[in-house]
Scaffold this motif. Structure first.
Motif, mmCIF file in Angstrom:
data_model
loop_
_atom_site.group_PDB
_atom_site.id
_atom_site.type_symbol
_atom_site.label_atom_id
_atom_site.label_comp_id
_atom_site.label_asym_id
_atom_site.label_seq_id
_atom_site.Cartn_x
_atom_site.Cartn_y
_atom_site.Cartn_z
ATOM 1 N N GLY A 1 0.651 -1.245 0.064
ATOM 2 C CA GLY A 1 0.089 0.143 -0.161
ATOM 3 C C GLY A 1 0.849 1.236 0.032
ATOM 4 N N PRO A 2 0.308 2.475 -0.117
ATOM 5 C CA PRO A 2 -1.381 2.454 -0.159
ATOM 6 C C PRO A 2 -1.813 2.200 -1.577
ATOM 7 C CG PRO A 2 -0.337 4.655 -0.483
ATOM 8 C CD PRO A 2 0.840 3.868 -0.183
ATOM 9 N N GLY A 3 -3.076 1.925 -1.707
ATOM 10 C CA GLY A 3 -3.627 1.546 -2.981
ATOM 11 C C GLY A 3 -3.471 0.194 -3.333
ATOM 12 N N PRO A 4 -4.197 -0.347 -4.605
ATOM 13 C CA PRO A 4 -3.964 -1.670 -4.883
ATOM 14 C C PRO A 4 -2.974 -1.691 -5.709
ATOM 15 C CG PRO A 4 -5.447 -0.490 -6.487
ATOM 16 C CD PRO A 4 -5.140 0.446 -5.173
ATOM 17 N N GLY A 5 -2.475 -3.009 -5.967
ATOM 18 C CA GLY A 5 -1.161 -3.587 -6.504
ATOM 19 C C GLY A 5 -1.025 -5.012 -6.746
ATOM 20 N N PRO A 6 0.274 -5.532 -6.886
ATOM 21 C CA PRO A 6 0.564 -6.793 -7.164
ATOM 22 C C PRO A 6 0.143 -7.690 -6.097
ATOM 23 C CG PRO A 6 2.572 -5.712 -7.073
ATOM 24 C CD PRO A 6 1.408 -4.686 -7.157
ATOM 25 N N ASP A 7 0.047 -8.677 -6.159
ATOM 26 C CA ASP A 7 -0.113 -9.879 -4.918
ATOM 27 C C ASP A 7 1.009 -10.299 -4.373
ATOM 28 O OD1 ASP A 7 -3.042 -9.688 -5.072
ATOM 29 O OD2 ASP A 7 -3.186 -11.237 -6.569
ATOM 30 N N TYR A 8 1.268 -10.942 -3.360
ATOM 31 C CA TYR A 8 2.381 -11.532 -2.843
ATOM 32 C C TYR A 8 3.117 -12.411 -3.469
ATOM 33 C CZ TYR A 8 4.973 -14.451 0.599
ATOM 34 O OH TYR A 8 6.083 -15.160 1.089
ATOM 35 N N LEU A 9 2.343 -13.261 -4.126
ATOM 36 C CA LEU A 9 3.099 -14.417 -4.953
ATOM 37 C C LEU A 9 3.579 -13.917 -6.063
ATOM 38 C CD1 LEU A 9 0.380 -17.358 -4.684
ATOM 39 C CD2 LEU A 9 3.037 -16.985 -3.720
ATOM 40 N N ASP A 10 3.173 -12.718 -6.714
ATOM 41 C CA ASP A 10 3.681 -11.927 -7.766
ATOM 42 C C ASP A 10 4.666 -10.708 -7.661
ATOM 43 O OD1 ASP A 10 1.604 -13.448 -9.280
ATOM 44 O OD2 ASP A 10 0.082 -11.863 -8.892
ATOM 45 N N GLU A 11 5.049 -10.587 -6.455
ATOM 46 C CA GLU A 11 6.084 -9.626 -6.214
ATOM 47 C C GLU A 11 6.972 -9.750 -5.123
ATOM 48 O OE1 GLU A 11 7.961 -6.520 -6.095
ATOM 49 O OE2 GLU A 11 6.347 -6.172 -7.401
ATOM 50 N N GLU A 12 8.216 -9.661 -5.367
ATOM 51 C CA GLU A 12 9.315 -10.052 -4.307
ATOM 52 C C GLU A 12 9.477 -8.824 -3.464
ATOM 53 O OE1 GLU A 12 11.144 -12.485 -3.835
ATOM 54 O OE2 GLU A 12 10.286 -13.795 -5.400
ATOM 55 N N LYS A 13 9.117 -7.556 -3.701
ATOM 56 C CA LYS A 13 9.202 -6.423 -2.784
ATOM 57 C C LYS A 13 8.620 -6.548 -1.506
ATOM 58 C CE LYS A 13 8.827 -1.429 -2.737
ATOM 59 N NZ LYS A 13 8.316 -0.293 -3.269
ATOM 60 N N GLY A 14 9.152 -6.360 -0.324
ATOM 61 C CA GLY A 14 8.655 -6.304 0.811
ATOM 62 C C GLY A 14 8.823 -7.661 1.484
ATOM 63 N N ARG A 15 9.179 -8.800 0.928
ATOM 64 C CA ARG A 15 9.135 -10.259 1.399
ATOM 65 C C ARG A 15 9.878 -10.483 2.286
ATOM 66 N NH1 ARG A 15 8.024 -15.032 -2.931
ATOM 67 N NH2 ARG A 15 6.297 -14.265 -4.083
ATOM 68 N N ASP A 16 11.335 -9.924 2.146
ATOM 69 C CA ASP A 16 12.361 -10.212 3.285
ATOM 70 C C ASP A 16 11.924 -9.686 4.770
ATOM 71 O OD1 ASP A 16 13.782 -11.333 1.240
ATOM 72 O OD2 ASP A 16 15.254 -9.519 1.276
ATOM 73 N N TRP A 17 11.275 -8.543 4.906
ATOM 74 C CA TRP A 17 10.644 -8.045 6.021
ATOM 75 C C TRP A 17 9.735 -8.935 6.570
ATOM 76 C CZ3 TRP A 17 5.709 -6.506 7.927
ATOM 77 C CH2 TRP A 17 5.977 -5.871 9.097
ATOM 78 N N SER A 18 8.482 -9.409 5.542
ATOM 79 C CA SER A 18 7.468 -10.182 6.065
ATOM 80 C C SER A 18 8.106 -11.518 6.683
ATOM 81 C CB SER A 18 6.472 -10.313 4.939
ATOM 82 O OG SER A 18 5.907 -9.205 4.651
#
Length: 201
Positions: A156-173
């Motif tokens: 966010g904010p706003g709509p965007g790609p799904d978790y399975l389609d995007e590497e960005k932010g995964r390390d933190w999660s």
């Protein structure tokens, strides 16, 4: 020790679930501690509306309820829709409401001495709100919520790609998810060693 992950995605099997994928990071960390982890995709089941443990013929909730009572660790995993938990998550929590009136052989609420946490995914804002709503319900039911027993992913904010389609932010999660698992396991062990007594009358 046993853990149960209730995935409250709106997607029926075998459709890939972003929520399952992130919850699996937490589950794998729990498995590394020797915890037996089971997964339930609630949307695949016939969970009748209501606030009872058994709603009669065709109701699949009694089996989920039995798994809840076997597990010392519960993870409720939900996508964010309109900034809120999924309708499936709400159904699950409503069915868990019946546990408020159930006690064990020592007159303790059946959720006592069990821990819980939350996993959230979604391509919109609202993760902290979803965590707060689900945790608030679980506390009411009697679960212990350790510090930082949640993880989430969104762009966010706003709509965007799904978790399975995007590497960005995964390390933190993923890092937060592993910490979540460690905290859930640590508090579950502490409660096994020194369980809560029945509340005073």
């Amino acid at each position: 020790m046993k853990a149960l992950v209730i995935n409250c995605t709106l997607k029926a099997s075998p459709e890939p679930s972003n929520t399952h994928a992130l919850a699996e990071v937490v589950a794998e960390q729990l498995v590394s501690y020797g915890v037996e982890v089971r997964h339930v995709r609630a949307v695949d089941l016939n969970l009748k509306p209501g606030v009872v443990t058994d709603a009669g013929e065709g109701d699949d909730w009694p089996e989920v309820h039995a798994r809840l009572l076997e597990a010392q660790i519960l993870i409720v995993a939900s996508p964010t829709w309109l900034g809120r938990p999924s309708s499936v998550a709400q159904r699950v929590l409503e069915r868990m409401d019946a546990m408020l009136s159930e006690t064990d052989d020592q007159e303790r609420p059946v959720a006592y001495n069990r821990v819980a946490g939350v996993v959230v995914t979604g391509n919109e804002d609202g993760a902290h709100h979803v965590i707060s709503e689900i945790n608030g319900a679980l506390v009411d039911i009697g679960y212990t919520i350790p510090g930082q027993s949640w993880t989430y992913w969104h762009l966010g904010p706003g709509p965007g790609p799904d978790y399975l389609d995007e590497e960005k932010g995964r390390d933190w999660s993923h890092r937060t998810g592993r910490a979540m698992a460690a905290n859930l396991y640590g508090v579950a062990k502490a409660l096994q060693a020194a369980p809560l007594d029945a509340p005073p009358s």
